[in-house]
Design a protein around this motif. Structure first.
Motif, PDB file in Angstrom:
ATOM      1  N   LEU A 174       0.823  -1.216   0.000  1.00 28.05           N
ATOM      2  CA  LEU A 174       0.000   0.000   0.000  1.00 28.05           C
ATOM      3  C   LEU A 174       0.855   1.263   0.000  1.00 28.05           C
ATOM      4  O   LEU A 174       0.376   2.329  -0.360  1.00 28.05           O
ATOM      5  N   GLU A 175       2.110   1.143   0.406  1.00 24.08           N
ATOM      6  CA  GLU A 175       3.012   2.296   0.390  1.00 24.08           C
ATOM      7  C   GLU A 175       3.712   2.477  -0.957  1.00 24.08           C
ATOM      8  O   GLU A 175       4.009   3.596  -1.354  1.00 24.08           O
ATOM      9  N   VAL A 176       3.973   1.364  -1.657  1.00 26.00           N
ATOM     10  CA  VAL A 176       4.804   1.443  -2.866  1.00 26.00           C
ATOM     11  C   VAL A 176       4.004   1.394  -4.161  1.00 26.00           C
ATOM     12  O   VAL A 176       4.531   1.776  -5.213  1.00 26.00           O
ATOM     13  N   PHE A 177       2.741   0.949  -4.125  1.00 26.12           N
ATOM     14  CA  PHE A 177       2.026   0.788  -5.392  1.00 26.12           C
ATOM     15  C   PHE A 177       1.770   2.116  -6.075  1.00 26.12           C
ATOM     16  O   PHE A 177       1.601   2.176  -7.294  1.00 26.12           O
ATOM     17  N   SER A 178       1.738   3.198  -5.296  1.00 21.09           N
ATOM     18  CA  SER A 178       1.491   4.521  -5.867  1.00 21.09           C
ATOM     19  C   SER A 178       2.759   5.162  -6.423  1.00 21.09           C
ATOM     20  O   SER A 178       2.715   6.304  -6.875  1.00 21.09           O
ATOM     21  N   GLN A 179       3.882   4.441  -6.393  1.00 25.50           N
ATOM     22  CA  GLN A 179       5.154   4.988  -6.882  1.00 25.50           C
ATOM     23  C   GLN A 179       5.767   4.043  -7.919  1.00 25.50           C
ATOM     24  O   GLN A 179       6.833   3.456  -7.698  1.00 25.50           O
ATOM     25  N   GLU A 445       4.219   9.337   4.869  1.00 27.67           N
ATOM     26  CA  GLU A 445       3.008   9.047   4.098  1.00 27.67           C
ATOM     27  C   GLU A 445       3.103   9.621   2.697  1.00 27.67           C
ATOM     28  O   GLU A 445       3.990  10.411   2.365  1.00 27.67           O
ATOM     29  N   PHE A 446       2.131   9.236   1.883  1.00 26.86           N
ATOM     30  CA  PHE A 446       2.207   9.517   0.450  1.00 26.86           C
ATOM     31  C   PHE A 446       2.212  11.012   0.150  1.00 26.86           C
ATOM     32  O   PHE A 446       2.960  11.468  -0.712  1.00 26.86           O
ATOM     33  N   ARG A 447       1.368  11.787   0.843  1.00 29.27           N
ATOM     34  CA  ARG A 447       1.244  13.213   0.508  1.00 29.27           C
ATOM     35  C   ARG A 447       2.576  13.935   0.688  1.00 29.27           C
ATOM     36  O   ARG A 447       2.989  14.737  -0.166  1.00 29.27           O
ATOM     37  N   TYR A 450       5.134  12.724  -1.922  1.00 30.34           N
ATOM     38  CA  TYR A 450       4.855  13.302  -3.237  1.00 30.34           C
ATOM     39  C   TYR A 450       5.331  14.754  -3.307  1.00 30.34           C
ATOM     40  O   TYR A 450       5.906  15.181  -4.313  1.00 30.34           O
ATOM     41  N   GLY A 451       5.111  15.511  -2.222  1.00 34.78           N
ATOM     42  CA  GLY A 451       5.567  16.899  -2.201  1.00 34.78           C
ATOM     43  C   GLY A 451       7.077  17.017  -2.279  1.00 34.78           C
ATOM     44  O   GLY A 451       7.602  17.885  -2.987  1.00 34.78           O
ATOM     45  N   MET A 452       7.786  16.134  -1.571  1.00 38.09           N
ATOM     46  CA  MET A 452       9.249  16.156  -1.629  1.00 38.09           C
ATOM     47  C   MET A 452       9.740  15.770  -3.018  1.00 38.09           C
ATOM     48  O   MET A 452      10.721  16.338  -3.521  1.00 38.09           O
ATOM     49  N   LEU A 455       9.614  18.588  -5.371  1.00 37.53           N
ATOM     50  CA  LEU A 455      10.687  19.558  -5.127  1.00 37.53           C
ATOM     51  C   LEU A 455      12.043  19.024  -5.582  1.00 37.53           C
ATOM     52  O   LEU A 455      13.029  19.768  -5.575  1.00 37.53           O
ATOM     53  N   GLY A 456      12.103  17.729  -5.939  1.00 40.97           N
ATOM     54  CA  GLY A 456      13.366  17.139  -6.354  1.00 40.97           C
ATOM     55  C   GLY A 456      14.292  16.845  -5.192  1.00 40.97           C
ATOM     56  O   GLY A 456      15.513  16.843  -5.343  1.00 40.97           O
ATOM     57  N   ILE A 457      13.716  16.580  -4.012  1.00 44.20           N
ATOM     58  CA  ILE A 457      14.496  16.340  -2.798  1.00 44.20           C
ATOM     59  C   ILE A 457      14.180  14.939  -2.292  1.00 44.20           C
ATOM     60  O   ILE A 457      13.004  14.578  -2.184  1.00 44.20           O
ATOM     61  N   PRO A 458      15.190  14.129  -1.957  1.00 45.24           N
ATOM     62  CA  PRO A 458      14.907  12.788  -1.409  1.00 45.24           C
ATOM     63  C   PRO A 458      14.305  12.893  -0.014  1.00 45.24           C
ATOM     64  O   PRO A 458      14.752  13.701   0.809  1.00 45.24           O
ATOM     65  N   ASN A 459      13.320  12.067   0.261  1.00 47.35           N
ATOM     66  CA  ASN A 459      12.627  12.108   1.551  1.00 47.35           C
ATOM     67  C   ASN A 459      13.360  11.207   2.543  1.00 47.35           C
ATOM     68  O   ASN A 459      12.956  10.089   2.825  1.00 47.35           O
ATOM     69  N   THR A 460      14.470  11.713   3.105  1.00 47.93           N
ATOM     70  CA  THR A 460      15.278  10.961   4.058  1.00 47.93           C
ATOM     71  C   THR A 460      15.048  11.474   5.468  1.00 47.93           C
ATOM     72  O   THR A 460      14.315  12.450   5.687  1.00 47.93           O
TER      73      THR A 460
END
Length: 518
Positions: A174-179, A445-447, A450-452, A455-460
């Protein structure tokens, strides 16, 4: 009487106005439950479709391609083939009216208002599976089974050229199917992946049509397609960047094995498993049979020889060679897959709240025993029987959040979790999160992801607790500068030696050589 074209036009305009008033009247009523909200949205959708259909008929009448409307208006003015006679036309109409009422003495004017009012009492039949719970959650189990039983659904192992046999669970799916852009490109160029994306798009569209019937999907997809065409032309689609194909020859990034890492066939045999060799040959349309040595030799031919120059004996039976396929055909296939990925991501963005709610529900059920799940299912069926209680407005002066039973949660629980504290995240589009727990959890979470990504920034972990776009960009610049300091710089660190044994770095050596001092 009502069969004249002008009368049909007047009646159609009247129907449109009645339907518009009914839509306003229906939307003024606040639905008490999720089921009532769905029924209201579908009623409004049905009335909008009726307005659209009636309007199309009116457009055809006003276009008057057969001049029927023009002839009828002329007849009202007394214009005939012999000339203009107003009195004759008037008495002909009067005679027609009297004759009609003589044949139908009991005819009366029907009030269509009651008939239209019945539209507000309709309860549309909306089909949902047991997992979907009237549109509160998504049911992706069928797609999950396809995903874990496919090559693109297996996580990549740390060893090069191999994939792990481990399967992710439903919660992780459910976390990865949207990516879908995270899946390696070499695994996307298959009919199985294209079929998976097609089923995913079909289900999400069908779910959205049932839960959000007022959403204009045609306009949404038109906008998404237009933006995709621009980004595809510029090469800015996530997961498809900087991977061109030339002359119909598959690039090495598309192949499961990078042949530049191997100098001989023996090295290739020793490092790569027979299954990976077979997969690589199949991706290129070559024969996959024979011994491991023969497979490796056949694959090694493609390192220095383009596919279109290979002998046809190396290609599998029924496989079309590159000169027959053409690069344009293959690019079109890749473009279709990329477009479906973009559509899936857009649909998941719209359904982001339901995706998060689905994940929470799955995690909750995993911690429950069978008796608790069965009792909860029975509680969900109670509102259908006690529908009169749902219509009563719930007393909630403190505006507390609603619990799983549709009632306000206790005030002590509200204070315990700090749900009165609001946290806003600019990266999430100024979305508000109530309570510290929801705020900390939203970074994964997804929202927020998606925002990160936009912006072209890794979500670490470095960006946890950062909600401002400006702060995130500044921190990313500092991280890139710090990484740049630790990188090897050949101009300053690469060493050169002259004839006398003196050691210089590359920059100094080049400058002295240009001046003729060395």
């Amino acid at each position: 009487m009502s069969s004249t074209l002008l009368e049909l036009t007047r009646a159609s305009h009247e129907d449109v106005e009645r339907l518009e008033r009914l839509i306003v009247k229906d939307l003024q009523n606040e639905p008490a439950t999720n089921k009532d909200r769905l029924a209201q949205s579908h009623r409004v959708r049905h009335m909008i479709d009726q307005i659209t259909s009636t309007t199309h008929k009116l457009v055809e009448i006003y276009e008057d391609k057969d001049n029927a409307r023009k002839d009828e208006i002329a007849a009202l003015g007394g214009q005939t083939a012999t000339g203009t006679n107003v009195f004759s036309a008037f008495y002909d109409r009067l005679k027609e009216t009297r004759e009609y009422h003589r044949r139908h003495p009991s005819a009366r004017v029907l009030d269509a208002t009651d008939e239209f009012e019945q539209l507000l009492e309709e309860e549309p039949q909306i089909e949902f599976s047991g997992e979907e719970a009237y549109g509160r959650y998504l049911d992706l189990h069928e797609l999950y089974n396809v995903y874990i039983n496919s090559k693109f659904g297996k996580p990549t192992d740390k060893k090069p050229g191999k994939q792990s046999d481990k399967q992710i669970d439903y919660t992780a799916y459910l976390e990865v199917f949207s990516q879908p852009h995270l899946i390696p490109r070499r695994l996307k160029i298959t009919g199985q992946y294209k079929e998976y994306l097609s089923k995913m798009t079909e289900y999400l569209v069908y779910f959205l049509e049932r839960t959000e019937p007022l959403q204009d999907l045609d306009r949404l997809f038109s906008k998404v397609t237009a933006e995709f065409e621009e980004q595809w032309a510029d090469g800015n689609i996530d997961g498809w960047k900087d991977e061109p194909q030339e002359n119909g020859h598959a690039s090495e990034q598309n192949a499961p094995i990078d042949l530049d890492n191997y100098d001989t066939v023996d090295e290739l045999v020793a490092a790569v498993s027979p299954e990976m060799l077979k997969e690589a040959l199949g991706a290129l349309g070559l024969k996959t049979g024979g011994t491991v040595q023969q497979r490796a030799e056949r694959l090694f031919l493609t390192k220095h020889t383009p596919l279109e120059k290979l002998d046809k004996k190396h290609f599998a039976k029924g496989a079309r060679r590159p000169e027959q396929n053409g690069g344009k055909h293959q690019d079109d296939e890749l473009k279709q897959i990329a477009l479906m990925e973009v559509k899936v991501e857009k649909l998941c963005e719209i359904l982001s709240e339901k995706i998060m709610r689905t994940k929470e529900n799955v995690e909750k059920k995993q911690a429950q025993i069978y008796e608790e799940i069965d009792a909860e299912r029975e509680d969900e069926e109670v509102p259908d029987i006690e529908s009169d209680d749902e219509d009563q407005q719930i007393y909630n002066p403190l505006k507390l959040p609603m619990g799983w039973d549709g009632k306000p949660i206790p005030y002590w629980l509200y204070k315990l979790h700090g749900l009165g504290q609001e946290f806003k995240c600019e990266i999430c589009g100024n979305y508000s999160y109530w309570g510290r727990r929801a705020y900390e959890r939203h970074f994964k979470e997804f929202r927020h992801q998606y925002g990160m990504r936009r912006l072209g920034i890794p979500n670490t972990k470095n960006f946890n607790e950062i909600t401002s776009i400006e702060e995130a960009q500044q921190l990313w610049e500092r991280i890139k500068e710090k990484q740049g300091v630790n990188k090897w710089r050949p101009d300053l660190e690469e060493e050169y030696e002259d004839r006398e044994g003196n050691i210089y770095n590359k920059k100094t050596y080049t400058d002295l050589q240009r001046q003729g001092l060395i």
